[in-house]
Design an enzyme around this catalytic site. Structure first.
Site, PDB file in Angstrom:
ATOM      1  N   ASP A 165       3.718 -43.685  -4.265  1.00 32.49           N
ATOM      2  CA  ASP A 165       2.423 -44.192  -4.964  1.00 32.49           C
ATOM      3  C   ASP A 165       2.701 -45.850  -4.952  1.00 32.49           C
ATOM      4  OD1 ASP A 165       0.104 -42.178  -6.909  1.00 32.49           O
ATOM      5  OD2 ASP A 165       0.365 -44.050  -7.347  1.00 32.49           O
ATOM      6  N   ASP A 183       3.243 -49.879  -2.009  1.00 34.06           N
ATOM      7  CA  ASP A 183       1.062 -49.760  -1.434  1.00 34.06           C
ATOM      8  C   ASP A 183       1.749 -49.286  -0.157  1.00 34.06           C
ATOM      9  OD1 ASP A 183      -1.300 -50.257  -0.977  1.00 34.06           O
ATOM     10  OD2 ASP A 183      -0.946 -52.788  -2.055  1.00 34.06           O
ATOM     11  N   TYR A 241     -16.637 -45.877   2.280  1.00 32.98           N
ATOM     12  CA  TYR A 241     -16.128 -44.511   2.278  1.00 32.98           C
ATOM     13  C   TYR A 241     -15.653 -43.533   3.449  1.00 32.98           C
ATOM     14  CZ  TYR A 241     -13.213 -40.563   0.081  1.00 32.98           C
ATOM     15  OH  TYR A 241     -12.995 -39.281  -0.494  1.00 32.98           O
TER      16      TYR A 241
HETATM   17  N1  LIG Z   1     -11.258 -36.221  -5.691  1.00 27.02           N
HETATM   18  C1  LIG Z   1     -11.955 -35.419  -4.907  1.00 27.02           C
HETATM   19  O1  LIG Z   1     -12.890 -35.056  -4.566  1.00 27.02           O
HETATM   20  C2  LIG Z   1     -11.835 -35.981  -3.109  1.00 27.02           C
HETATM   21  C3  LIG Z   1     -12.977 -35.006  -2.119  1.00 27.02           C
HETATM   22  C4  LIG Z   1     -12.304 -35.571  -1.352  1.00 27.02           C
HETATM   23  C5  LIG Z   1     -11.249 -36.536  -0.585  1.00 27.02           C
HETATM   24  N2  LIG Z   1     -10.368 -36.374  -1.700  1.00 27.02           N
HETATM   25  C6  LIG Z   1      -9.346 -37.423  -1.015  1.00 27.02           C
HETATM   26  O2  LIG Z   1      -8.412 -37.098  -2.402  1.00 27.02           O
HETATM   27  C7  LIG Z   1      -7.064 -37.911  -1.551  1.00 27.02           C
HETATM   28  C8  LIG Z   1      -6.153 -37.394  -3.386  1.00 27.02           C
HETATM   29  O3  LIG Z   1      -7.132 -37.994  -4.058  1.00 27.02           O
HETATM   30  P1  LIG Z   1      -7.119 -37.649  -5.596  1.00 27.02           P
HETATM   31  O4  LIG Z   1      -8.801 -36.974  -6.196  1.00 27.02           O
HETATM   32  O5  LIG Z   1      -5.607 -36.695  -5.944  1.00 27.02           O
HETATM   33  O6  LIG Z   1      -7.027 -39.024  -6.355  1.00 27.02           O
HETATM   34  P2  LIG Z   1      -6.300 -39.389  -7.603  1.00 27.02           P
HETATM   35  O7  LIG Z   1      -6.271 -40.730  -7.824  1.00 27.02           O
HETATM   36  O8  LIG Z   1      -5.925 -38.667  -8.305  1.00 27.02           O
HETATM   37  O9  LIG Z   1      -4.227 -39.881  -6.922  1.00 27.02           O
HETATM   38  C9  LIG Z   1      -4.809 -40.345  -5.985  1.00 27.02           C
HETATM   39  C10 LIG Z   1      -3.064 -41.228  -5.725  1.00 27.02           C
HETATM   40  O10 LIG Z   1      -3.415 -42.168  -4.903  1.00 27.02           O
HETATM   41  C11 LIG Z   1      -2.376 -43.695  -5.575  1.00 27.02           C
HETATM   42  N3  LIG Z   1      -2.585 -44.791  -5.016  1.00 27.02           N
HETATM   43  C12 LIG Z   1      -4.194 -44.912  -4.525  1.00 27.02           C
HETATM   44  N4  LIG Z   1      -4.343 -46.039  -3.158  1.00 27.02           N
HETATM   45  C13 LIG Z   1      -2.112 -46.262  -3.252  1.00 27.02           C
HETATM   46  C14 LIG Z   1      -1.476 -47.140  -2.282  1.00 27.02           C
HETATM   47  N5  LIG Z   1      -2.616 -47.961  -1.907  1.00 27.02           N
HETATM   48  N6  LIG Z   1      -0.808 -47.231  -1.475  1.00 27.02           N
HETATM   49  C15 LIG Z   1       0.204 -46.240  -2.436  1.00 27.02           C
HETATM   50  N7  LIG Z   1      -0.948 -44.893  -3.639  1.00 27.02           N
HETATM   51  C16 LIG Z   1      -2.021 -44.882  -3.942  1.00 27.02           C
HETATM   52  C17 LIG Z   1      -3.064 -44.009  -6.336  1.00 27.02           C
HETATM   53  O11 LIG Z   1      -2.125 -44.773  -7.613  1.00 27.02           O
HETATM   54  C18 LIG Z   1      -3.318 -42.084  -6.928  1.00 27.02           C
HETATM   55  O12 LIG Z   1      -2.241 -41.803  -8.033  1.00 27.02           O
HETATM   56  C19 LIG Z   1      -7.475 -39.618  -1.914  1.00 27.02           C
HETATM   57  O13 LIG Z   1      -7.364 -39.722  -0.022  1.00 27.02           O
HETATM   58  C20 LIG Z   1      -8.917 -38.970  -0.807  1.00 27.02           C
HETATM   59  O14 LIG Z   1     -10.312 -40.117  -0.735  1.00 27.02           O
HETATM   60  C21 LIG Z   1     -10.598 -36.652  -3.123  1.00 27.02           C
END
Ligand SMILES: NC(=O)c1ccc[n+]([C@@H]2O[C@H](COP(=O)([O-])OP(=O)(O)OC[C@H]3O[C@@H](n4cnc5c(N)ncnc54)[C@H](O)[C@@H]3O)[C@@H](O)[C@H]2O)c1
Length: 256
Positions: free
Chosen positions: A44, A70, A166
């Protein structure tokens, strides 16, 4: 993070890197892989989140290490992969999950969207996936076995008004999986993406959630564990004949 009591050693000997695993979907995936015997590197950009999840998985009897950094920074990606490879001896599973939940993206009409926003979306949802794949593929082809899964979105599969950057960047990540599947199939490496519908956020107004859930035939939003279960199947031996696919994990949502 839910603790799944059903534990197996089906992934014993596998080393998995899960990006963005400090919370949400990624944390659930990391827990599911560790609960089934994999050694899991919890990445993360927030080091404290990665540490907390790795410690929790270890406390539950799993094998986990934090791998903060990152993933949009190619040097950080190279370091993360090198450190995991050195400490664990291999990397055979990569889950490209780091990203932004769709609920966290401001709606912007295309004509008002800023090119800088496009660059930032592509850095995270496409280029980071490319950098990670470049680093792990030589390791996986050397093993003759690998699984790469990229967490994509229904927005990328069907298009999304006022979220073009996105959607396009998520679609590109899924497209990369389809191309890599064709190149890497003969080397024993499968590459797929999961097209997620809306995952229920931890904190949200329950009335708004219930209303949103009515768009889905199963009448509920997704949970992180719904995604983790699909990942577990793809990395299992039973998932070995599935490659180059974008698999909807979305409660039956359809635009038609
Ligand atoms: N939540 C939804 O409804 C949804 C829908 C479609 C797709 N997604 C995808 O699912 C995945 C997870 O989403 P989530 O809801 O768990 O999000 P979240 O924000 O709860 O968790 C994402 C994590 O990724 C980390 N992160 C972000 N940028 C980063 C980077 N550059 N390097 C390392 N870590 C990084 C953040 O710190 C966070 O802890 C994402 O790819 C998101 O686009 C989510």
């Amino acid at each position: 993070m839910t603790d799944h009591n059903t534990r197996t050693d089906m992934l014993a000997g596998r080393v998995a890197l899960v990006t963005g695993a400090g919370r949400g979907v990624g944390a659930a995936i990391a827990a599911r892989l560790a609960g089934n015997g994999a050694h899991v590197a919890v990445n993360d950009v927030h080091a404290d989140r990665a540490e907390d999840v790795a410690q929790e998985l270890t406390a539950r009897g799993g094998h986990a290490i934090a791998a903060a950094g990152d993933v949009t920074d190619p040097e950080a990606v190279a370091r993360i992969v090198r450190e995991i490879h050195t400490s664990s001896g291999s990397i055979s599973i990569l889950v490209n999950n780091a990203g932004i939940p769709v609920t966290g993206i401001p709606l912007t009409p295309f004509s008002e969207s800023d090119p800088a926003e496009w660059e930032s979306m592509f850095r995270l949802n496409t280029f980071a996936v490319m950098h990670l794949c470049r680093e792990v593929i030589p390791i996986m082809t050397g093993l003759g076995w690998g699984r790469i899964i990229t967490i994509s979105s229904d927005s990328g599969r069907t298009g999304e008004a006022q979220m073009a950057a996105y959607a396009a960047s998520k679609a590109a990540g899924a497209s990369l999986m389809r191309s890599l599947a064709k190149e890497l199939g003969p080397s024993g490496v499968t590459c797929n993406s999961l097209s997620l519908g809306t995952i229920a956020p931890d904190s949200a107004d329950s009335e708004a959630l219930a209303s949103h859930a009515r768009r889905y035939p199963v009448r509920r939003l997704g949970m992180p564990d719904d995604v983790a279960a699909a990942v577990l199947w793809l990395v299992s031996d039973g998932g070995g004949w599935t490659t180059g696919q974008t698999i909807p994990i979305n409660g039956g949502y359809s635009t038609s």
